[in-house]
Design a protein around this motif. Structure first.
Motif, PDB file in Angstrom:
ATOM      1  N   UNK A  54      40.274  45.542   4.707  1.00 22.29           N
ATOM      2  CA  UNK A  54      41.265  45.789   3.675  1.00 22.29           C
ATOM      3  C   UNK A  54      40.593  46.536   2.523  1.00 22.29           C
ATOM      4  N   UNK A  55      41.040  47.758   2.207  1.00 21.83           N
ATOM      5  CA  UNK A  55      40.363  48.535   1.167  1.00 21.83           C
ATOM      6  C   UNK A  55      40.440  47.878  -0.205  1.00 21.83           C
ATOM      7  N   UNK A  56      39.399  48.134  -0.997  1.00 18.75           N
ATOM      8  CA  UNK A  56      39.484  47.759  -2.408  1.00 18.75           C
ATOM      9  C   UNK A  56      40.639  48.536  -3.030  1.00 18.75           C
ATOM     10  N   UNK A  57      40.655  49.837  -2.750  1.00 19.81           N
ATOM     11  CA  UNK A  57      41.650  50.718  -3.348  1.00 19.81           C
ATOM     12  C   UNK A  57      42.269  51.615  -2.288  1.00 19.81           C
ATOM     13  N   UNK A  58      43.598  51.582  -2.156  1.00 20.64           N
ATOM     14  CA  UNK A  58      44.339  52.477  -1.271  1.00 20.64           C
ATOM     15  C   UNK A  58      44.875  53.642  -2.086  1.00 20.64           C
ATOM     16  N   UNK A  59      44.193  54.755  -2.057  1.00 23.17           N
ATOM     17  CA  UNK A  59      44.631  55.908  -2.841  1.00 23.17           C
ATOM     18  C   UNK A  59      44.420  57.184  -2.056  1.00 23.17           C
ATOM     19  N   UNK A  60      45.169  58.206  -2.436  1.00 19.77           N
ATOM     20  CA  UNK A  60      44.999  59.505  -1.786  1.00 19.77           C
ATOM     21  C   UNK A  60      44.820  60.627  -2.807  1.00 19.77           C
ATOM     22  N   UNK A  61      44.716  60.272  -4.080  1.00 19.40           N
ATOM     23  CA  UNK A  61      44.404  61.225  -5.147  1.00 19.40           C
ATOM     24  C   UNK A  61      43.827  60.422  -6.303  1.00 19.40           C
ATOM     25  N   UNK A  62      43.259  61.063  -7.313  1.00 18.06           N
ATOM     26  CA  UNK A  62      42.684  60.314  -8.435  1.00 18.06           C
ATOM     27  C   UNK A  62      43.662  59.290  -9.007  1.00 18.06           C
ATOM     28  N   UNK A  63      43.144  58.107  -9.304  1.00 21.94           N
ATOM     29  CA  UNK A  63      43.986  56.988  -9.728  1.00 21.94           C
ATOM     30  C   UNK A  63      43.356  56.304 -10.938  1.00 21.94           C
ATOM     31  N   UNK A  64      43.088  57.068 -11.970  1.00 26.03           N
ATOM     32  CA  UNK A  64      42.444  56.524 -13.156  1.00 26.03           C
ATOM     33  C   UNK A  64      43.492  55.908 -14.079  1.00 26.03           C
ATOM     34  N   UNK A  65      43.407  54.620 -14.378  1.00 34.39           N
ATOM     35  CA  UNK A  65      44.345  54.014 -15.322  1.00 34.39           C
ATOM     36  C   UNK A  65      44.238  54.674 -16.698  1.00 34.39           C
ATOM     37  N   UNK A  66      45.370  54.807 -17.356  1.00 29.33           N
ATOM     38  CA  UNK A  66      45.424  55.431 -18.678  1.00 29.33           C
ATOM     39  C   UNK A  66      46.260  54.593 -19.637  1.00 29.33           C
ATOM     40  N   UNK A  67      46.054  54.821 -20.920  1.00 33.04           N
ATOM     41  CA  UNK A  67      46.962  54.270 -21.917  1.00 33.04           C
ATOM     42  C   UNK A  67      48.189  55.181 -21.975  1.00 33.04           C
ATOM     43  N   UNK A  68      49.246  54.751 -22.658  1.00 34.76           N
ATOM     44  CA  UNK A  68      50.451  55.580 -22.745  1.00 34.76           C
ATOM     45  C   UNK A  68      50.183  56.885 -23.482  1.00 34.76           C
ATOM     46  N   UNK A  69      49.067  56.955 -24.217  1.00 36.08           N
ATOM     47  CA  UNK A  69      48.702  58.198 -24.887  1.00 36.08           C
ATOM     48  C   UNK A  69      47.867  59.108 -23.990  1.00 36.08           C
ATOM     49  N   UNK A  70      47.668  58.690 -22.744  1.00 39.03           N
ATOM     50  CA  UNK A  70      46.989  59.554 -21.791  1.00 39.03           C
ATOM     51  C   UNK A  70      45.486  59.422 -21.764  1.00 39.03           C
ATOM     52  N   UNK A  71      44.917  58.531 -22.556  1.00 40.24           N
ATOM     53  CA  UNK A  71      43.456  58.370 -22.597  1.00 40.24           C
ATOM     54  C   UNK A  71      43.015  57.495 -21.430  1.00 40.24           C
ATOM     55  N   UNK A  72      42.023  57.966 -20.695  1.00 37.86           N
ATOM     56  CA  UNK A  72      41.548  57.236 -19.526  1.00 37.86           C
ATOM     57  C   UNK A  72      40.773  55.981 -19.922  1.00 37.86           C
ATOM     58  N   UNK A  73      41.014  54.904 -19.209  1.00 35.55           N
ATOM     59  CA  UNK A  73      40.136  53.746 -19.297  1.00 35.55           C
ATOM     60  C   UNK A  73      38.891  54.044 -18.454  1.00 35.55           C
ATOM     61  N   UNK A  74      37.825  53.319 -18.723  1.00 33.26           N
ATOM     62  CA  UNK A  74      36.604  53.552 -17.957  1.00 33.26           C
ATOM     63  C   UNK A  74      35.943  52.217 -17.637  1.00 33.26           C
ATOM     64  N   UNK A  75      34.953  52.270 -16.747  1.00 31.66           N
ATOM     65  CA  UNK A  75      34.156  51.101 -16.439  1.00 31.66           C
ATOM     66  C   UNK A  75      34.967  49.904 -15.980  1.00 31.66           C
ATOM     67  N   UNK A  76      34.634  48.755 -16.551  1.00 31.01           N
ATOM     68  CA  UNK A  76      35.257  47.497 -16.148  1.00 31.01           C
ATOM     69  C   UNK A  76      36.768  47.520 -16.343  1.00 31.01           C
ATOM     70  N   UNK A  77      37.243  48.094 -17.452  1.00 27.84           N
ATOM     71  CA  UNK A  77      38.678  48.143 -17.705  1.00 27.84           C
ATOM     72  C   UNK A  77      39.398  48.997 -16.662  1.00 27.84           C
ATOM     73  N   UNK A  78      38.814  50.141 -16.311  1.00 31.07           N
ATOM     74  CA  UNK A  78      39.429  51.009 -15.305  1.00 31.07           C
ATOM     75  C   UNK A  78      39.504  50.298 -13.961  1.00 31.07           C
TER      76      UNK A  78
END
Length: 438
Positions: A54-78
Motif C-alpha cells: 500500500x503506497x504512502x502516497x498515491x499520486x500522479x503529479x506534484x501534490x504539495x499541500x498549500x495554504x489558501x494563499x498558495x504558499x507551499x508547506x514543507x518538511x513535516x507539515x507537508x
C-alpha cells in the motif's frame, strides 16, 4: 532558568534555554500538536506494517499541500498534511486557518477600510465562508529563531543575522520558538458553495490526481533526473545495472540501482533513487549526519526513517507514487518497533527526523531545479517543466478571487506562509552553524 515576563507575552513559545522558559499552557499546546503528528505517523506505519504494498502516497503529479494563499508547506507539515488528505479522501490539499477563512469574507473600500464582500451586480453580501460545524482542525508546527545580543539584549532579524561574520555571530544567543496554527482542509469548509470559482481554481491545481488509483504507466520518467544520474551531475556516482538490490555504499561514494525496467512501475525506480540519494547527502561533505553502521544500531534505523521520509517528500514534489523501500520492508518489524520505542521515549524524535529529511530534500530539489533552469536556458524549446506550477503562487483579491502572482508579491499580512518560508531559511542557517562547530 529565567522568567516569563510581559515582553515575552506576544510570542507563541520559546525553548527553555536562555533567560526564560515557556509557561505550562504553551508547553501543553506544543505537546498536543506534536502528539497529533505522532498519532498520524503511527497510523501510516501500522498500515505499512500490515500491507507494505500500500503506497504512502498515491499520486500522479506534484501534490504539495498549500495554504489558501498558495504558499507551499514543507518538511513535516507537508508530509503530514499530504498523508492526512489522502487518508481522509481530500483530493485538494489546500488548508486554511480560521483567520484565513474569516478574511475571505472581506475586502477594502476606497479609503482602505475593511468591508464585507458583496456581489458586484446585485450589491448583496456574498455567502459567508466558514468551517463546517463539527469538523476538526489539524496543527501545523513552525519553528523560528530569536537572535539576541548577549550583552545589550538587542534583537535583530534573520536577514541582519546572516550578514554578520562568524565572529560577530558569537556575540548573539539564538533562541528557537515554536508557533502552532490549527488548519482546516477546504473540504471541511463551505468554500465550494460560497466561493465556487475560487474552489474550482484550487481543484484544477490537483485535478489529475486520482487518490484511489495511481496510473500505472510504463513510460513515466523524470528526464532531468535521468540525465543527471547518467552524466555524473548527481551528488555521487550512480551505477544503474541489472541487479536485485538498491543501496548506497559510503566507502565507494556511489549509489547502485537496478535497471528501471526491472521495476513493476518506473515510478518506483525514482522513489528508490531518491531514498538512496538522501543517504548520500547525509555524508560529511554535505549534511554530515550521524548514520550508524549496522542493522540494529538505533542511528542506523533512524537514518532509514530519514531516507524514507525524505524520499516521500521528493515524491510528493515530483509526482511519484511512494511505497516503502524494499530493504526497509525486509526489516520492517524491527524498524517499526525501534521507531515506535524511540518516539515514545522522546516525542521530539520524529521532529528531528523530519528536520534532517527536510534539509536533504531542500538540497536535492534545489540541485534538480537548477539543472531544469539550466536546460531550459540552453534550449529554445522547453523540453522539461516539472515545477512550472510550483513557481507561481495564488493570492486572493478583494472579491475572494484568486490571482496568480510570484511568491515575493504576497501581501505582508499573510503570516502563515511567511512563517513557513522564514522557518526554513532559519533552520538551514542553524544547521550550517552546527556543522561549522563540529
Amino acid at each position: 532558568m529565567g522568567r516569563w515576563n510581559k515582553n515575552n507575552k506576544g510570542q507563541e513559545s520559546s525553548e527553555s534555554t536562555g533567560r526564560w522558559s515557556k509557561p505550562d499552557y504553551i508547553k501543553e499546546k506544543e505537546n498536543k500538536a506534536l502528539d497529533a503528528h505522532i498519532k498520524l505517523f503511527e497510523e501510516l506505519v501500522e498500515k505499512a506494517d500490515k500491507d507494505w504494498k500500500q503506497p504512502w502516497f498515491n499520486i500522479s503529479k506534484p501534490f504539495i499541500p498549500r495554504s489558501v494563499y498558495g504558499v507551499e508547506y514543507s518538511g513535516q507539515n507537508a508530509f503530514m498534511l499530504a498523508f492526512l488528505s489522502m487518508d481522509r479522501g481530500w483530493k485538494i490539499p489546500v488548508f486554511a486557518t480560521g483567520g484565513h477563512l474569516f478574511n475571505l469574507n472581506f475586502g477594502k473600500d476606497a479609503d482602505g477600510n475593511k468591508v464585507p464582500l458583496v456581489n458586484k451586480e446585485t450589491g448583496e453580501k456574498l455567502p459567508f465562508v466558514h468551517n463546517i460545524k463539527g469538523e476538526d482542525t489539524f496543527p501545523v508546527i513552525f519553528t523560528k529563531m530569536n537572535y539576541v545580543h548577549k550583552e545589550t539584549k538587542a534583537k535583530i532579524d534573520y536577514d541582519d543575522y546572516t550578514k554578520l561574520s562568524d565572529e560577530e555571530k558569537e556575540n548573539y544567543n539564538v533562541y528557537p520558538f515554536t508557533t502552532i496554527y490549527e488548519v482546516y482542509n477546504i473540504d471541511q469548509t463551505n468554500l465550494k458553495e460560497a466561493r465556487p470559482e475560487l474552489y474550482e481554481k484550487y481543484r484544477k491545481m490537483y485535478e489529475d490526481n486520482d487518490l484511489s488509483q495511481v496510473q500505472q504507466t510504463e513510460d513515466f520518467s523524470l528526464p532531468v533526473v535521468d540525465d543527471m544520474m547518467e552524466n555524473d551531475k548527481w551528488f555521487c556516482k550512480v551505477h544503474i545495472e541489472s541487479s536485485n538490490r538498491a543501496f548506497y555504499r559510503p566507502s565507494e561514494k556511489a549509489i547502485h540501482l537496478p535497471l528501471k525496467e526491472q521495476y513493476t512501475n518506473p515510478r518506483e525506480f525514482y522513489s528508490t533513487a531518491f531514498h538512496e540519494t538522501v543517504h548520500a547527502v547525509g555524508d560529511e561533505e554535505y549534511l554530515n549526519r550521524k548514520k550508524g553502521k549496522a542493522f540494529g544500531d538505533p542511528d542506523y534505523a533512524r537514518e532509514e526513517l530519514v531516507a524514507e521520509t525524505g524520499s516521500a517528500l521528493l515524491c510528493l514534489r515530483y509526482g511519484v507514487a511512494k511505497t516503502w523501500k524494499d530493504d526497509v520492508i525486509e526489516n520492517s518489524a524491527a524498524y517499526f518497533k525501534g521507531w515506535k520505542e524511540a518516539i515514545k521515549k522522546d516525542p521530539k524524535y520524529l521532529k528531528t527526523v523530519f528536520t534532517d529529511a527536510k534539509a536533504s530534500v531542500r538540497l536535492i530539489s534545489d540541485k534538480i531545479d537548477q539543472e531544469v533552469e539550466l536546460q531550459q536556458n540552453n534550449n529554445t524549446e522547453r523540453k522539461l517543466d516539472i515545477r512550472e506550477t510550483e513557481e507561481e503562487t495564488l493570492s486572493v483579491d478583494e472579491d475572494g478571487n484568486v490571482e496568480v502572482t510570484m511568491t515575493e508579491d504576497l501581501d505582508p499580512d499573510k503570516k502563515q506562509g511567511e512563517d513557513e518560508k522564514d522557518s526554513q531559511s532559519q533552520a538551514e542557517e542553524q544547521q550550517r552553524q552546527s556543522h561549522r562547530r563540529r
